[in-house]
Design an enzyme around this catalytic site. Structure first.
Site, mmCIF file in Angstrom:
data_model
loop_
_atom_site.group_PDB
_atom_site.id
_atom_site.type_symbol
_atom_site.label_atom_id
_atom_site.label_comp_id
_atom_site.label_asym_id
_atom_site.label_seq_id
_atom_site.Cartn_x
_atom_site.Cartn_y
_atom_site.Cartn_z
ATOM 1 N N LYS A 115 0.842 -1.194 0.000
ATOM 2 C CA LYS A 115 0.000 0.000 0.000
ATOM 3 C C LYS A 115 0.878 1.245 0.000
ATOM 4 O O LYS A 115 1.892 1.307 0.709
ATOM 5 C CB LYS A 115 -0.904 -0.025 1.233
ATOM 6 C CG LYS A 115 -1.939 1.094 1.290
ATOM 7 C CD LYS A 115 -2.819 0.908 2.527
ATOM 8 C CE LYS A 115 -3.900 1.973 2.619
ATOM 9 N NZ LYS A 115 -4.766 1.771 3.810
ATOM 10 N N SER A 153 -9.283 2.478 2.397
ATOM 11 C CA SER A 153 -8.205 3.087 1.643
ATOM 12 C C SER A 153 -7.223 2.091 1.039
ATOM 13 O O SER A 153 -6.351 2.466 0.263
ATOM 14 C CB SER A 153 -7.450 4.082 2.532
ATOM 15 O OG SER A 153 -6.821 3.422 3.630
ATOM 16 N N SER A 213 -10.413 0.423 6.408
ATOM 17 C CA SER A 213 -9.608 0.399 5.183
ATOM 18 C C SER A 213 -9.095 -0.965 4.765
ATOM 19 O O SER A 213 -8.639 -1.129 3.628
ATOM 20 C CB SER A 213 -8.427 1.366 5.320
ATOM 21 O OG SER A 213 -8.891 2.693 5.389
#
Length: 505
Positions: A116, A191, A215
């Site tokens: 990420k 996210s 997320s």
């Protein structure tokens, strides 16, 4: 997005072709010579690692297949935003040499991993989805990156995330939006959106992520993969400015619960620099997930005190009450009062945002999206009394939820309040006639659980009539992470929805 220059594309395809030819000509790989890239890329992470260890696949062959899949699919979804094929190729070659020399191999040996874009990667661009960091190259690895690397994983690139990870819709001004592979006009959530899409599309078998308000769970639900928010301290953060905060945690996602537990076993474990670190080894997640659930008490959600749910989501999730009963569970409709979460999560999130980004907002007021800017400004206005009230409420919701789970071992509810929405919409402004004016109001089914600090998994639960994925959220007792994964595994085996792949792959 990944580099689109023709020379770059030729390099990627050339590397992929060269690796496959080398393996077909007599190197370690024996599977890939006959198999297409998608057939390799959709092996489970557990099986892929086993085949590499058995020398039926080489690390180079696995990398080549994923580079080919990225080249073919990623331009449609924009999941991997920084790709490092040269670095990955060197690491894959080294991995094969290690195996040839019979050196000790890590759990994730030879598996490509997408990190990420909030996690710092040494020598690899990390933008946090912000134009302020569009050229930032870290000099150190995040602990998750470090631990996966130590376990033998090969970094293939960085996955897209919203600006500073704020919000469950993956878009930013640096790379644009990431699209849902089940419907390219819809969002993938966030996210950890790029991470979830990478798994769903076979772009990487292993991905990292993080979770504050959902997320790791929200994008998993939207993309038909598995997401897991571990207990605070299960995956420690030794560099956290707020070392005692219980809102945020790092973790991972998987195409199956077994894959997720397999990867979690390499990143979980104590760290003396993190005060909330759980003193249990990560290897415990490598145990078999099978368990008998006869007589297990499960609490079934009502409406979380008036939280609106889209009827399509509610219909999919409610059908699964029978699934849990078929596993032998005693299911009763019950839920605690989540009112303290409304106070604690909102205030503590704003306070954290202000403490982390307040100075940069003053220096670069035009570099932040409006929703996040408003949250930072809200945090800057907080008083000591406000924070004391929030901390008190935080203690209340924690005690209330732990007491509730003395009677029930699990709490089950929808992961999200609605299905994937328009990718051009920053956030939903209404669900079931209830209007919102805050960009996190549509995510309460996730962040109410974040406020408790308890471990929670999102598992594929089926699809809406339009074919959009829906996730079922399973919450367990404090620090009983393995128990949550066992129930998630049983549910997954009983339903099989996670086996469905998006049409574009």
């Amino acid at each position: 997005m990944v580099e689109s220059d023709p020379t770059r594309r030729e390099l990627l395809l050339g590397m992929a072709g060269a690796f496959l030819l080398n393996d077909a000509a007599g190197s370690q790989g024996t599977v890939g010579a006959q198999a297409s890239a998608p057939s390799i890329c959709f092996l489970s992470a557990v099986e892929m690692a086993r085949l590499i260890r058995a020398k039926k696949l080489s690390a180079r062959e696995v990398l080549a297949a994923h580079l080919e899949q990225i080249e073919r699919v990623n331009p449609k979804v924009n999941a991997i935003v920084t790709l490092v094929p040269e670095l990955a190729a060197a690491a894959a070659a080294k991995a094969d040499e290690m195996q040839a020399h019979r050196e000790a191999l890590g759990t994730l040996h030879g598996l490509p991993v997408g990190h990420k874009d909030l996690l710092e990667t040494k020598g690899i661009r990390t933008t946090f989805g912000s134009p302020l960091y569009k050229d930032y190259i870290p000099t150190e690895d995040d602990i998750v990156v470090e631990r996966m690397g130590r376990a033998g994983a090969i970094t293939i690139g960085k996955t897209n995330t919203p600006e500073f990870g704020a919000g469950s819709q993956t878009f930013n001004t640096v790379f644009g939006a990431t699209h849902n592979p089940y419907d390219l006009t819809k969002t993938c959530g966030g996210s950890s959106g790029g991470a979830a899409v990478s798994l769903a599309c076979g772009l990487a078998p292993v991905v990292s992520g993080s979770d504050t308000g959902g997320s790791l769970r929200n994008p998993a639900a939207f993309c038909n993969v598995v997401g897991f928010r571990p207990s605070i301290g299960r995956v420690p953060n030794p560099k956290a400015a707020f070392a005692w905060s219980t809102l945020s945690t790092s973790g991972c996602l998987g195409r199956s619960v077994a894959d997720l537990a397999f990867v979690l076993s390499t990143i979980a474990g104590p760290d003396s620099r993190a005060p909330l670190s759980i003193n249990e080894p990560g290897e415990r997640f490598g145990r078999p997930l099978d368990r008998n659930f006869k007589g297990t008490r499960v609490a079934w959600f009502k409406d979380l005190g008036g939280v609106p749910f889209d009827a399509r989501v509610r219909a999919v999730v409610d059908r699964h009450r029978k699934t849990f009963e078929s596993l032998g569970c005693i299911v009763e409709q019950a839920e605690p009062d989540f009112a303290p979460a409304e106070i604690s999560f909102r205030v503590l999130r704003a306070w954290n945002s202000a403490a982390t980004y307040g100075a940069r907002l003053k220096e670069h007021p035009d570099a932040f999206k409006d929703t996040f800017k408003g949250e930072i400004e809200e945090g800057l206005r907080l008083t000591g009394v406000d924070l004391a009230r929030a901390e008190t409420a935080h203690g209340q919701i924690w005690r209330r939820f732990q007491a509730f789970l003395e009677k029930y071992e699990y709490f089950v509810l929808p992961t999200t309040q609605l299905p994937p929405f328009d990718v051009n919409m920053p956030y939903p402004t209404e669900i079931a006639g209830v209007k919102f004016d805050n960009y996190i109001d549509w995510m309460k089914s996730c962040w109410y659980i974040s406020a408790t600090g308890n471990p929670a998994a999102s598992v594929p639960g089926g699809f809406t009539p339009e074919g959009l994925p829906v996730g079922v959220q399973i919450v367990g007792r404090e620090k009983e992470d393995f128990s949550v994964l066992q129930m998630a595994h049983a549910f997954e085996q009983a339903t099989g929805f996670g086996k469905k792949r998006p049409p574009i792959v």
